[in-house]
Design a protein around this motif. Structure first.
Motif, short mmCIF file in Angstrom:
data_model
loop_
_atom_site.label_atom_id
_atom_site.label_comp_id
_atom_site.label_asym_id
_atom_site.label_seq_id
_atom_site.Cartn_x
_atom_site.Cartn_y
_atom_site.Cartn_z
N ILE A 1 -52.26 45.96 -33.89
CA ILE A 1 -53.55 46.07 -34.56
C ILE A 1 -53.94 44.68 -35.04
O ILE A 1 -53.16 44.01 -35.71
N LEU B 1 -58.39 44.81 -38.00
CA LEU B 1 -59.08 46.10 -37.96
C LEU B 1 -60.00 46.26 -39.18
O LEU B 1 -59.60 46.05 -40.32
N THR C 1 -56.18 53.74 -41.81
CA THR C 1 -55.56 53.02 -40.69
C THR C 1 -54.95 53.99 -39.69
O THR C 1 -55.13 53.84 -38.47
N ILE D 1 -56.00 54.62 -35.72
CA ILE D 1 -55.06 54.59 -34.59
C ILE D 1 -55.21 55.83 -33.74
O ILE D 1 -55.23 55.76 -32.50
N ILE E 1 -57.21 47.77 -31.58
CA ILE E 1 -55.96 48.53 -31.62
C ILE E 1 -55.50 48.68 -30.18
O ILE E 1 -56.22 49.23 -29.35
#
Length: 233
Positions: A4, A7, A43, A47, A63
């Motif tokens: 990641i 982000l 988070t 994902i 990601i």
């Protein structure tokens, strides 16, 4: 395995993540740490492609899982790429039996009913009971077993032991340790700092939607002021 970079994410006009970066290598256990409301679950949702279901969106960064870019992919596509999620609050199917919960999303691989029951003997004892008739600890075992039945390359555990009795927490930690010893890659969120420091290879701390520190357990143990600033309520 998972990378990641920078982000950013928002719910409506409210920015939730501004600059989160982390990576997980094959066979690693990495924790995502921070106080409540700092962006850990957001988070995880990013994902898994779940932000849209709760009115959020990724607004920047990337990601990647292996060679695949995950931003914009549907949750079921991301799951099929090999990411298994044990969500906060467990979210087992309440009207299905333990066994039905386990086989509902199963994929061919190293995990089957026998291996899950070997990991959690209590689930075998309760295999005919519906999800709603399990204790909180049994539901968490079931949620972990259900995620493993998807044969994940990466397992994400969001609040792995929250609200569980001490004996059940100890059992869950033992299982996570066993999974690590067998090479399972894990992204772990939990408030039990002592347990995660014994178990994890690395830790990532986020504060107000930004990664503010990354390091191993020895480094985290050596910085009490860091723990006090970012982790203690």
């Amino acid at each position: 395995m998972l990378r990641i970079e920078s982000l950013a994410a928002a719910y409506g006009q409210s920015q939730s993540l501004a600059d989160v970066s982390l990576h997980i290598g094959e066979g690693e256990v990495v924790t995502l740490l921070g106080r409540n409301g700092m962006g850990k679950t957001t988070t995880v949702r990013a994902i898994m492609g779940l932000l849209g279901s709760v009115g959020g969106r990724v607004t920047g960064g990337s990601i990647r899982f292996g060679e695949a870019a995950l931003v914009g992919e549907a949750p079921h596509v991301i799951a099929r790429r090999g990411i298994g999620l044990v969500p906060e609050g467990r979210q087992v199917f309440p009207t299905l039996s333990v066994e039905e919960n386990l086989v509902a999303t199963a994929r061919p691989g190293r995990w089957n009913l026998d291996s899950i029951y070997g990991l959690f003997p209590r689930l075998q004892e309760r295999r005919g009971n519906s999800g709603r008739n399990l204790s909180g600890g049994e539901q968490q075992m079931l949620a972990i077993g259900r995620a493993l039945m998807t044969d994940p390359k990466l397992l994400i555990l969001d609040e792995a032991t929250e609200g569980l009795a001490p004996l059940i927490r100890a059992e869950i930690w033992a299982v996570i340790g066993k999974l690590k010893s067998e090479g399972q890659s894990i992204l772990l969120i939990d408030k039990n700092l002592g347990a995660v420091m014994r178990l994890a290879d690395r830790h990532v701390i986020i504060e107000r939607g930004r990664t503010v520190w990354t390091g191993d357990s020895a480094a985290l143990a050596s910085e009490p002021e860091l723990r006090e600033r970012y982790l203690h309520v």
